[in-house]
Design a protein around this motif. Sequence first.
Motif, PDB file in Angstrom:
ATOM      1  N   UNK A 213       0.916  -1.060   0.150  1.00  0.00           N
ATOM      2  CA  UNK A 213       0.232   0.152   0.217  1.00  0.00           C
ATOM      3  C   UNK A 213       0.680   1.011   0.443  1.00  0.00           C
ATOM      4  N   UNK A 214       1.703   1.244   0.637  1.00  0.00           N
ATOM      5  CA  UNK A 214       2.438   2.566   0.838  1.00  0.00           C
ATOM      6  C   UNK A 214       3.480   2.473  -0.443  1.00  0.00           C
ATOM      7  N   UNK A 215       3.628   1.431  -1.382  1.00  0.00           N
ATOM      8  CA  UNK A 215       4.865   1.913  -2.695  1.00  0.00           C
ATOM      9  C   UNK A 215       3.643   2.193  -3.378  1.00  0.00           C
ATOM     10  N   UNK A 216       2.181   1.952  -3.098  1.00  0.00           N
ATOM     11  CA  UNK A 216       1.104   2.330  -4.219  1.00  0.00           C
ATOM     12  C   UNK A 216       0.633   3.749  -4.337  1.00  0.00           C
ATOM     13  N   UNK A 217       0.324   4.105  -2.622  1.00  0.00           N
ATOM     14  CA  UNK A 217       0.229   5.621  -3.012  1.00  0.00           C
ATOM     15  C   UNK A 217       1.897   6.581  -3.183  1.00  0.00           C
ATOM     16  N   UNK A 218       2.727   6.017  -3.064  1.00  0.00           N
ATOM     17  CA  UNK A 218       3.810   6.980  -2.844  1.00  0.00           C
ATOM     18  C   UNK A 218       3.808   7.115  -4.549  1.00  0.00           C
ATOM     19  N   UNK A 219       3.353   6.319  -5.186  1.00  0.00           N
ATOM     20  CA  UNK A 219       3.455   6.335  -7.090  1.00  0.00           C
ATOM     21  C   UNK A 219       2.177   6.799  -7.438  1.00  0.00           C
ATOM     22  N   UNK A 220       1.029   7.154  -6.766  1.00  0.00           N
ATOM     23  CA  UNK A 220      -0.048   7.377  -7.428  1.00  0.00           C
ATOM     24  C   UNK A 220       0.272   8.735  -6.770  1.00  0.00           C
ATOM     25  N   UNK A 221       0.786   9.213  -6.072  1.00  0.00           N
ATOM     26  CA  UNK A 221       1.056  10.354  -5.735  1.00  0.00           C
ATOM     27  C   UNK A 221       1.615  11.837  -6.521  1.00  0.00           C
ATOM     28  N   UNK A 222       2.414  11.157  -7.218  1.00  0.00           N
ATOM     29  CA  UNK A 222       3.215  12.013  -8.368  1.00  0.00           C
ATOM     30  C   UNK A 222       2.045  12.217  -9.410  1.00  0.00           C
ATOM     31  N   UNK A 223       1.614  11.282  -9.922  1.00  0.00           N
ATOM     32  CA  UNK A 223       0.018  11.343 -11.114  1.00  0.00           C
ATOM     33  C   UNK A 223      -1.313  12.409 -11.168  1.00  0.00           C
ATOM     34  N   UNK A 224      -1.431  12.842 -10.181  1.00  0.00           N
ATOM     35  CA  UNK A 224      -2.042  14.380  -9.120  1.00  0.00           C
ATOM     36  C   UNK A 224      -1.335  15.738  -9.789  1.00  0.00           C
ATOM     37  N   UNK A 225      -2.281  16.029 -10.552  1.00  0.00           N
ATOM     38  CA  UNK A 225      -1.899  17.354 -11.076  1.00  0.00           C
ATOM     39  C   UNK A 225      -1.746  18.847  -9.815  1.00  0.00           C
ATOM     40  N   UNK A 226      -1.443  19.121  -9.775  1.00  0.00           N
ATOM     41  CA  UNK A 226      -1.687  20.883  -8.714  1.00  0.00           C
ATOM     42  C   UNK A 226      -4.086  20.733  -8.304  1.00  0.00           C
ATOM     43  N   UNK A 227      -3.580  20.709  -7.430  1.00  0.00           N
ATOM     44  CA  UNK A 227      -5.431  20.442  -7.076  1.00  0.00           C
ATOM     45  C   UNK A 227      -6.293  19.775  -7.320  1.00  0.00           C
ATOM     46  N   UNK A 228      -5.597  18.310  -7.798  1.00  0.00           N
ATOM     47  CA  UNK A 228      -6.205  16.472  -7.999  1.00  0.00           C
ATOM     48  C   UNK A 228      -6.030  16.388  -6.351  1.00  0.00           C
ATOM     49  N   UNK A 229      -7.449  15.649  -6.461  1.00  0.00           N
ATOM     50  CA  UNK A 229      -7.900  14.981  -5.570  1.00  0.00           C
ATOM     51  C   UNK A 229      -7.177  13.756  -5.005  1.00  0.00           C
ATOM     52  N   UNK A 230      -6.970  12.897  -3.752  1.00  0.00           N
ATOM     53  CA  UNK A 230      -6.960  11.111  -4.165  1.00  0.00           C
ATOM     54  C   UNK A 230      -7.139  10.489  -2.980  1.00  0.00           C
ATOM     55  N   UNK A 231      -8.979   9.869  -3.282  1.00  0.00           N
ATOM     56  CA  UNK A 231      -9.272   9.021  -2.246  1.00  0.00           C
ATOM     57  C   UNK A 231      -8.531   7.597  -2.446  1.00  0.00           C
ATOM     58  N   UNK A 232      -7.570   7.261  -1.163  1.00  0.00           N
ATOM     59  CA  UNK A 232      -7.058   6.343  -0.857  1.00  0.00           C
ATOM     60  C   UNK A 232      -8.270   5.348   0.336  1.00  0.00           C
TER      61      UNK A 232
ATOM     62  N   UNK B 110      -4.769   1.613   7.810  1.00  0.00           N
ATOM     63  CA  UNK B 110      -5.208   3.179   7.458  1.00  0.00           C
ATOM     64  C   UNK B 110      -4.545   4.140   8.358  1.00  0.00           C
ATOM     65  N   UNK B 111      -5.252   4.613   9.319  1.00  0.00           N
ATOM     66  CA  UNK B 111      -4.078   5.416  10.184  1.00  0.00           C
ATOM     67  C   UNK B 111      -3.178   6.142  10.002  1.00  0.00           C
ATOM     68  N   UNK B 112      -2.552   4.809  10.356  1.00  0.00           N
ATOM     69  CA  UNK B 112      -0.628   4.755  10.221  1.00  0.00           C
ATOM     70  C   UNK B 112      -0.004   4.717   9.109  1.00  0.00           C
ATOM     71  N   UNK B 113      -1.087   3.938   7.876  1.00  0.00           N
ATOM     72  CA  UNK B 113      -0.525   3.962   6.625  1.00  0.00           C
ATOM     73  C   UNK B 113      -0.581   6.125   5.883  1.00  0.00           C
ATOM     74  N   UNK B 114      -1.260   5.941   6.450  1.00  0.00           N
ATOM     75  CA  UNK B 114      -1.862   7.716   5.721  1.00  0.00           C
ATOM     76  C   UNK B 114      -0.779   8.444   6.978  1.00  0.00           C
ATOM     77  N   UNK B 115      -0.455   8.724   8.109  1.00  0.00           N
ATOM     78  CA  UNK B 115       0.271   9.639   8.502  1.00  0.00           C
ATOM     79  C   UNK B 115       1.930   9.060   8.206  1.00  0.00           C
ATOM     80  N   UNK B 116       2.188   8.363   8.070  1.00  0.00           N
ATOM     81  CA  UNK B 116       3.482   7.754   7.117  1.00  0.00           C
ATOM     82  C   UNK B 116       2.997   8.556   5.916  1.00  0.00           C
ATOM     83  N   UNK B 117       2.284   8.684   5.287  1.00  0.00           N
ATOM     84  CA  UNK B 117       2.452   9.298   3.775  1.00  0.00           C
ATOM     85  C   UNK B 117       2.615  11.015   3.498  1.00  0.00           C
ATOM     86  N   UNK B 118       1.393  11.529   4.551  1.00  0.00           N
ATOM     87  CA  UNK B 118       1.681  12.891   5.170  1.00  0.00           C
ATOM     88  C   UNK B 118       2.684  12.631   4.974  1.00  0.00           C
TER      89      UNK B 118
END
Length: 432
Positions: free
Chosen positions: A340-359, A369-377
């Motif tokens: 999940x961490x690898x997928x999140x890190x990769x997907x984050x680079x595909x958003x335009x400025x202002x784009x939204x991500x739902x995980x 869940x909670x710990x995954x998003x804490x690490x990601x942010x």
Amino acid sequence: MPQRQPTTAAQPAGLAARRAALRLLDAILRRGEALEAALAHAAAGLEDRADRALVHAIVSATLRHMTDIDALIDSATRQRLASDAKARMVLRLSLAQALVLGTPGHAVVATALPLVDGGPRRLVHGVLGTLLRKGGALPDPPNLPKDVAGRWKGAWGGQVLAAARSLLSARAPTDLTLRASEDTAAWAERLSGTSLLPGHVRLSDAPDIAGLEGFSNGSWWVQDIAASLPGRLLGAGAGRHALDLCAAPGGKTMQLAAAGWQVTALDASERRLERLQENLTRTGLTAEVVTADVLQWAPEAPVDAILLDAPCSATGIFRRHPDVLYRAGPRHIAEMAELQAALLDRAAGWLRPGGRLVYATCSLEPDEGERQIERFLAAHPEMQAVAIDPTALPNSVKECAPGQLRLLPGMLSDAGGLDGFFIAHLSRSESD
């Protein structure tokens, strides 16, 4: 029509289904296979749908009550049987039939003993006879496996654990997501259901889905209300481009397409994407369907929205799939969290400025869940939480933290409950 085997002393009625149930339970507990995925192979040769349904019912009942069934078995044996011993497997299936499904004792014994030919028949016969004569009963609601109960009590407390036990013993309702939310009242009336949100209808029983009005013309699809919330958070698409990653079998893809998004649905499984395409065809919705690994693929240009329903332990869907209680241990959860961490890190680079991500994950594990998003942010300062519109949620479901939903056993209990989920709503900074 296929001919049934004659009933003989060596082949009691229903023995073939019990052999298939034993194969299925072995595939789940020893090889870690999912119940639904392993069913076809385990039940190969059973032509009658009723026999295949019986196999599913026996194994499902066994898994839901296995902690308590094992305690009964241990109370009637001098030496503890190994967890994967055939005698224990047969006793588990037999006691589930007798104490949960109401199968007569003589039929239980007659179909149990041939399953241990060449093995400890006297032991199985003696334990079954002792327990059936006692007229024992299983706790209601059933107890969860000790390791699962310990994890969930530590994470969420005793009240949630008690609610999870109740969900394990109750039949889950059937939720439908409508293609056109403005037709909610009409479909609720036609199908004798209730609605908890626009575009949602809940049926209290488990009907023949394909035979219901509206299925063949694609007016709706089956989707637990919890699973529908990630797509709802993105709102109307107005022609903007969204990626649905790990998309099959397509419930969220159809939601986004129905909401006006231009959708690219990506999944690594070609077989599962065939089902997604069938669902799109049935509903008359369109999406670009791509077979690819998210960790190897990339879009041609940044996109407006990404929905990542990530692979996970799936412990949140235990009430429908009790096998996850025995397949998803700490090692599996850790492996899923790493992916999940690898997928999140990769997907984050595909958003335009202002784009939204739902995980989202259908998991009750904080590491997914909670710990995954804490690490990601912490690793992505360009990303921030987005407040969740309360009108997109059922009554009594609220943010647990800015931009986050934690759906737990006990929520919506008066209406039939919902699956366990974690959902995060994030956006990419306009200025980066």
